[in-house]
Write a protein that holds these residues in place. Sequence first.
Motif, PDB file in Angstrom:
ATOM      1  N   ARG A 288       0.703  -1.158   0.038  1.00  0.00           N
ATOM      2  CA  ARG A 288      -0.065  -0.105  -0.167  1.00  0.00           C
ATOM      3  C   ARG A 288       1.003   1.224  -0.045  1.00  0.00           C
ATOM      4  O   ARG A 288       0.509   2.277  -0.407  1.00  0.00           O
ATOM      5  CB  ARG A 288      -0.987  -0.004   1.298  1.00  0.00           C
ATOM      6  CG  ARG A 288      -1.989  -1.058   1.114  1.00  0.00           C
ATOM      7  CD  ARG A 288      -2.993  -0.738   2.279  1.00  0.00           C
ATOM      8  NE  ARG A 288      -4.143  -1.927   2.478  1.00  0.00           N
ATOM      9  CZ  ARG A 288      -5.176  -1.932   1.544  1.00  0.00           C
ATOM     10  NH1 ARG A 288      -5.374  -1.034   0.754  1.00  0.00           N
ATOM     11  NH2 ARG A 288      -5.982  -2.911   2.023  1.00  0.00           N
ATOM     12  N   GLU A 293      -2.237   4.685  -4.669  1.00  0.00           N
ATOM     13  CA  GLU A 293      -3.328   5.027  -5.348  1.00  0.00           C
ATOM     14  C   GLU A 293      -4.184   3.628  -5.941  1.00  0.00           C
ATOM     15  O   GLU A 293      -5.390   3.975  -6.502  1.00  0.00           O
ATOM     16  CB  GLU A 293      -2.868   5.635  -6.749  1.00  0.00           C
ATOM     17  CG  GLU A 293      -2.169   4.678  -7.778  1.00  0.00           C
ATOM     18  CD  GLU A 293      -0.744   4.193  -7.405  1.00  0.00           C
ATOM     19  OE1 GLU A 293      -0.252   3.403  -8.383  1.00  0.00           O
ATOM     20  OE2 GLU A 293      -0.342   4.582  -6.340  1.00  0.00           O
ATOM     21  N   ILE A 294      -3.972   2.633  -5.499  1.00  0.00           N
ATOM     22  CA  ILE A 294      -4.628   1.269  -6.044  1.00  0.00           C
ATOM     23  C   ILE A 294      -5.692   1.037  -5.110  1.00  0.00           C
ATOM     24  O   ILE A 294      -5.534   0.961  -3.873  1.00  0.00           O
ATOM     25  CB  ILE A 294      -3.654   0.097  -6.270  1.00  0.00           C
ATOM     26  CG1 ILE A 294      -2.535   0.426  -7.182  1.00  0.00           C
ATOM     27  CG2 ILE A 294      -4.356  -0.968  -6.870  1.00  0.00           C
ATOM     28  CD1 ILE A 294      -2.980   1.042  -8.478  1.00  0.00           C
ATOM     29  N   GLU A 295      -6.975   0.628  -5.696  1.00  0.00           N
ATOM     30  CA  GLU A 295      -8.060   0.331  -4.776  1.00  0.00           C
ATOM     31  C   GLU A 295      -7.734  -1.284  -4.461  1.00  0.00           C
ATOM     32  O   GLU A 295      -7.759  -2.199  -5.472  1.00  0.00           O
ATOM     33  CB  GLU A 295      -9.380   0.366  -5.526  1.00  0.00           C
ATOM     34  CG  GLU A 295      -9.731   1.661  -5.540  1.00  0.00           C
ATOM     35  CD  GLU A 295     -10.749   2.154  -6.208  1.00  0.00           C
ATOM     36  OE1 GLU A 295     -11.707   1.075  -6.432  1.00  0.00           O
ATOM     37  OE2 GLU A 295     -11.352   3.071  -6.916  1.00  0.00           O
ATOM     38  N   SER A 297      -9.007  -4.576  -1.759  1.00  0.00           N
ATOM     39  CA  SER A 297     -10.088  -4.835  -0.648  1.00  0.00           C
ATOM     40  C   SER A 297      -9.538  -6.250  -0.416  1.00  0.00           C
ATOM     41  O   SER A 297      -9.099  -7.031  -1.215  1.00  0.00           O
ATOM     42  CB  SER A 297     -11.546  -5.128  -1.299  1.00  0.00           C
ATOM     43  OG  SER A 297     -11.437  -5.897  -2.492  1.00  0.00           O
ATOM     44  N   ILE A 331      -8.300  -0.633 -10.380  1.00  0.00           N
ATOM     45  CA  ILE A 331      -9.769  -0.587  -9.636  1.00  0.00           C
ATOM     46  C   ILE A 331     -10.238  -1.797  -9.112  1.00  0.00           C
ATOM     47  O   ILE A 331     -10.607  -2.739  -9.925  1.00  0.00           O
ATOM     48  CB  ILE A 331     -10.897  -0.053 -10.911  1.00  0.00           C
ATOM     49  CG1 ILE A 331     -10.242   1.458 -11.238  1.00  0.00           C
ATOM     50  CG2 ILE A 331     -11.947   0.031 -10.157  1.00  0.00           C
ATOM     51  CD1 ILE A 331     -11.011   2.014 -12.273  1.00  0.00           C
ATOM     52  N   ASP A 332     -10.548  -1.838  -8.151  1.00  0.00           N
ATOM     53  CA  ASP A 332     -11.214  -2.858  -7.241  1.00  0.00           C
ATOM     54  C   ASP A 332     -10.536  -4.162  -7.554  1.00  0.00           C
ATOM     55  O   ASP A 332     -11.173  -5.459  -7.999  1.00  0.00           O
ATOM     56  CB  ASP A 332     -12.541  -3.149  -7.812  1.00  0.00           C
ATOM     57  CG  ASP A 332     -13.360  -4.073  -7.120  1.00  0.00           C
ATOM     58  OD1 ASP A 332     -13.074  -4.311  -5.733  1.00  0.00           O
ATOM     59  OD2 ASP A 332     -14.383  -4.492  -7.528  1.00  0.00           O
ATOM     60  N   LYS A 334      -9.092  -7.571  -5.504  1.00  0.00           N
ATOM     61  CA  LYS A 334      -9.712  -8.404  -4.461  1.00  0.00           C
ATOM     62  C   LYS A 334      -8.280  -9.300  -3.872  1.00  0.00           C
ATOM     63  O   LYS A 334      -7.893  -9.937  -5.029  1.00  0.00           O
ATOM     64  CB  LYS A 334     -10.713  -9.057  -4.704  1.00  0.00           C
ATOM     65  CG  LYS A 334     -11.955  -8.050  -5.110  1.00  0.00           C
ATOM     66  CD  LYS A 334     -13.153  -8.897  -5.581  1.00  0.00           C
ATOM     67  CE  LYS A 334     -14.399  -7.857  -5.763  1.00  0.00           C
ATOM     68  NZ  LYS A 334     -15.574  -8.575  -6.256  1.00  0.00           N
TER      69      LYS A 334
END
Length: 411
Positions: A288, A293-295, A297, A331-332, A334
Motif C-alpha cells: 500500500r 493509488e490502487i484500490e 479490498s 480498480i477494485d 480483491k
Amino acid sequence: MLNPALEPRHNWRILLQLRAITIVGQAAAILFLFLFFDDYTNVAVMSAVIAIYALINGVLWIQLRNPELPGNTSYFLQLLLDVVELSLMFYFSGGATNPFIFYFLVPVSIAAVVLPLKYVLSLSIICTLAFSVLLNFSQPLPEFDESHMNITLSEWGMWFNFALSALFISTFLNHIVNHMRRQQTWLSRNREQLLQDEQVLAIATHAAGTAHELGTPLNSMKLIVEELIADAEENSQVSEDAYQLKNQIELCSRILRKLSEEATITADLHNENIEAKEYIEEIIEKWRILRPEIELSVDIMDAQSPKIQVDTTLNQALLNLLNNAADANPIDIKLSVRWSKSTVTLTIQDNGPGISNDVLERLGQQLTSTKDGMGIGFFLSNASVSRRGGTVALYPVEEGGTITEITLPVI
C-alpha cells in the motif's frame, strides 16, 4: 516420458486390439468345431457369446474417438467383462482342461500395468475364483467321452500355479510399473526445475552485473547534483528540485546496496518462520505504501493462522504478483487469504483484460514476453514460490480479468 493425456487412450486401444485378436481366435475355434464335430451342441451358444462380445468391442472402438475417456473403474469393468466372456467360453469347452485356460492371465497382466493395485487384486481374485469353478463345473470338449470332472493332483497343481502366477503379476509387476512411473515423473520434474534454475541464475547474474555497472553513473550524478545545489543556493526553486533529485539518487544507491547485500546472504540465514496472517498483513502494508493509488479490498480469515517459512525472495514475489494485478487494472483488486492444516492460499483477482490461453500455458514455466511486461516478473515470482514448496496458478475469469492463486505449505 509419455504424455499423461495420451496414456489412457493408448491403454484403451491396447485393450480393444487384444479383444479383437481374441474374438478372431475364438471364432476360428468355433468354426473348427462346427465343421469337424457334428454332434457338438454348444456351437450356437458359444457363437452368440462371441457375437455379443464383438458388438461391445465395436461400440467401444467408436467411443474411442471421444476426447474424454472414462476412468479406472470403467476400465476395470471392461477387463471384468473379458473374464466373464472367457469363463463362459471355457465352461462350454472343457473348463480347466482347455489348453487356453491360462489366457485368464492376460486381463490380469493388463490390469497390473494400467490400474491401481486395488483393482488388480480384485481382478486376480475373480480370475482365481473363475478358474476354481471351472475345475469342477464345465461341459467337456467333444473329444472326451467322460462327462464328469474329478479333481486330480495335476489339476490341484494347475490351480496353485494359476493362483501363484496371478498373485505374482498383480503385485510384483504393478510395483515395478508404478516405480518406473514415479521415477519418470521425478526425472521430468527435476529436468524442468533445472531448466528453470538455469534461467533464474542467468537473470540474477545479469541483474548483479547491471547493479554493479549502475554504481558508477549514480556516483557521477550525485557529484553533479551536489555542484548544482552549491551553484543554485540563490534560486530556491532550483535548489529544491536539486535536493529532491539528490534524494532520489541516494534512494537508488540504497536499493542497489541492499540488492548486493541480499545476494550475498545464504538462503538458510535468510529463512524465517512467521504466522501467515501477520506476514501477509506486513506485505499488504508495504505494498500500500508503494502503490497508494490502487484500490485493494482484503479478506483474511479470523482464525488463528499457521506458520509458514518465508524469505526476501518470497516477499518480492508476492509484491510482484500484486503489482501485476494493479498494472492490469488498478480498480477494485480483491485479495482473499484462506488456510487449512497443510496450506495457505492467497487469491488475487483483478478486472483487467485477462491473459490469452497461449500465454497462460507458458507463463511461469519459461521466459515469456507479454505486452504489459509481466512475463519475467511472473517467472521469477513463480520460481520464488516454488522454492518454498508452493505453487502459483492463473485462471481466466469469464466476466473479464484474471485470478492468481498462490499456495504456500504450512510448516
